[in-house]
Design a protein around this motif. Structure first.
Motif, PDB file in Angstrom:
ATOM      1  N   LEU A 195      38.915 -15.943  74.947  1.00  0.00           N
ATOM      2  CA  LEU A 195      37.554 -16.315  74.553  1.00  0.00           C
ATOM      3  C   LEU A 195      36.970 -15.174  73.723  1.00  0.00           C
ATOM      4  N   PRO A 196      36.992 -15.288  72.393  1.00  0.00           N
ATOM      5  CA  PRO A 196      36.482 -14.194  71.552  1.00  0.00           C
ATOM      6  C   PRO A 196      34.962 -14.124  71.617  1.00  0.00           C
ATOM      7  N   GLY A 212      32.019 -28.661  66.753  1.00  0.00           N
ATOM      8  CA  GLY A 212      31.235 -27.513  66.307  1.00  0.00           C
ATOM      9  C   GLY A 212      29.942 -27.875  65.634  1.00  0.00           C
ATOM     10  N   GLN A 224      23.264 -24.528  71.385  1.00  0.00           N
ATOM     11  CA  GLN A 224      24.341 -23.540  71.461  1.00  0.00           C
ATOM     12  C   GLN A 224      23.809 -22.223  72.021  1.00  0.00           C
ATOM     13  N   PRO A 250      28.915 -18.027  71.633  1.00  0.00           N
ATOM     14  CA  PRO A 250      29.026 -18.524  70.255  1.00  0.00           C
ATOM     15  C   PRO A 250      30.151 -19.548  70.135  1.00  0.00           C
ATOM     16  N   TRP A 251      29.916 -20.599  69.313  1.00  0.00           N
ATOM     17  CA  TRP A 251      30.949 -21.625  69.155  1.00  0.00           C
ATOM     18  C   TRP A 251      32.146 -21.064  68.420  1.00  0.00           C
ATOM     19  N   SER A 252      33.312 -21.492  68.824  1.00  0.00           N
ATOM     20  CA  SER A 252      34.560 -21.199  68.133  1.00  0.00           C
ATOM     21  C   SER A 252      35.590 -22.207  68.610  1.00  0.00           C
ATOM     22  N   PRO A 253      36.655 -22.431  67.854  1.00  0.00           N
ATOM     23  CA  PRO A 253      37.725 -23.300  68.361  1.00  0.00           C
ATOM     24  C   PRO A 253      38.294 -22.797  69.678  1.00  0.00           C
ATOM     25  N   GLU A 254      38.317 -21.477  69.839  1.00  0.00           N
ATOM     26  CA  GLU A 254      38.821 -20.904  71.084  1.00  0.00           C
ATOM     27  C   GLU A 254      37.898 -21.227  72.260  1.00  0.00           C
ATOM     28  N   LEU A 255      36.581 -21.256  72.020  1.00  0.00           N
ATOM     29  CA  LEU A 255      35.650 -21.643  73.089  1.00  0.00           C
ATOM     30  C   LEU A 255      35.903 -23.081  73.516  1.00  0.00           C
TER      31      LEU A 255
END
Length: 310
Positions: A11-12, A65, A72, A78-83
């Motif tokens: 989770l970055p 997203g 959010q 923060p949104w990310s594909p990893e989240l």
């Protein structure tokens, strides 16, 4: 018995972010010392599974997203594909843990307990509500007839309470700090508000009084236990005063109640924000050890018991 891990899905977060994402890897490493053969990667929840409890438009906005920036920000991540991937795995882990529990007695999600997410929004570091989704799914699939949620995170389980409202087969019990997040509460079936700095004796006395009541009223086939580490006196978001020993006794009380009432147990870790982070990891690893010693097969019980005794 199986233990599902999500730490392989990073989770970055921006530097200095206050969510301690590293705790999941540290916990998995610590649990692997005694339970590695029983650990599995968490499966991802499907869109269809999420719709058991969440609004389809909210699900789509998160996955694509396109969630409103205000919503959010309320999530706090923060949104990310990893989240997205991590959130799907966290829900999938609790679904898998509940299915395992109903077959084997206990299943563990080494993350989860995202109890602030409600039907159409997330909140407080919670994107989707893993317990609400898994509970509804087990009922809809007729795997369970009655579900009890024992939420002992230091923060009230407002999202779970709102999503279970009107569903008589789910009993929600939350015991939490009275003067803590969230500041707009939803009514659980039973809420117990604790004053700041409540210590081991006061906490355990309140729990000992409540547990027989909630088990008698709910008569559960399946219990979801949110074993938050944040009632710990060293937790920076907690405001309560429990010791590590007090938290371990709390866990024993819940585990014993599940065994006495022949209820399957799906265990999730919920919150923990201690400084140093190792305190949170130690508390949650002890929770997992106790569950393995209580519910595991002979080999796992022996491995967990050796670690506890040492």
């Amino acid at each position: 018995m199986r233990l599902y891990r999500t730490d392989q899905f990073p989770l970055p977060l921006p530097a200095g972010h206050r969510f301690p994402a590293e705790k999941y890897r540290l916990l998995a490493d610590k649990v692997a010392a005694f339970a590695a053969p029983w650990m599995e990667p968490a499966p991802a929840a499907t869109r269809q599974e999420l719709t058991t409890a969440h609004d389809p438009h909210y699900i789509e906005a998160v996955l694509s997203g396109t969630l409103d920036p205000r919503l959010q920000r309320e999530i706090g991540l923060p949104w990310s594909p990893e989240l997205v991937e991590r959130s799907l795995r966290s829900v999938g882990a609790t679904i898998a843990a509940s299915r395992c529990a109903l077959l084997e007695g206990c299943g563990v999600n080494l993350a989860g307990g995202t109890h602030h997410a409600s039907r159409a929004k997330g909140s407080g570091f919670c994107v989707f509500n893993d317990v609400a989704v898994a509970a509804m799914l087990m009922l809809n699939e007729a795997r369970a007839r009655r579900v009890l949620v024992v939420d002992l995170d230091v923060h009230q389980g407002n999202g779970t309470a709102s999503m279970a409202a009107g569903e008589p087969r789910i009993y929600t019990f939350s015991m939490h700090g009275a003067r803590n997040f969230p500041f707009r509460r939803e009514a659980s079936t039973l809420d117990i508000d604790l004053p700041d700095n409540t210590d081991d004796d006061g906490y355990l006395a309140a729990l000992a009084q409540a547990l027989p009541q909630v088990f008698e009223a709910s008569r559960p086939d399946l219990v979801f236990y949110l074993a938050g580490a944040d009632p710990y006196h060293g937790d920076r978001l907690g405001r309560l005063g429990l010791s590590k020993q007090g938290l371990a006794e709390r866990d024993r009380m819940v585990l014993d109640a599940c065994r006495r009432h022949d209820a399957a147990l799906a265990l999730t870790m919920a919150g923990g924000y201690a400084v140093p982070i190792e305190d949170t990891v130690t508390i949650q690893a002890e929770t997992v050890k106790l569950a393995c010693a209580a519910f595991g097969d002979a080999e796992l019980r022996a491995a967990a018991s050796r670690i506890i005794e040492s």
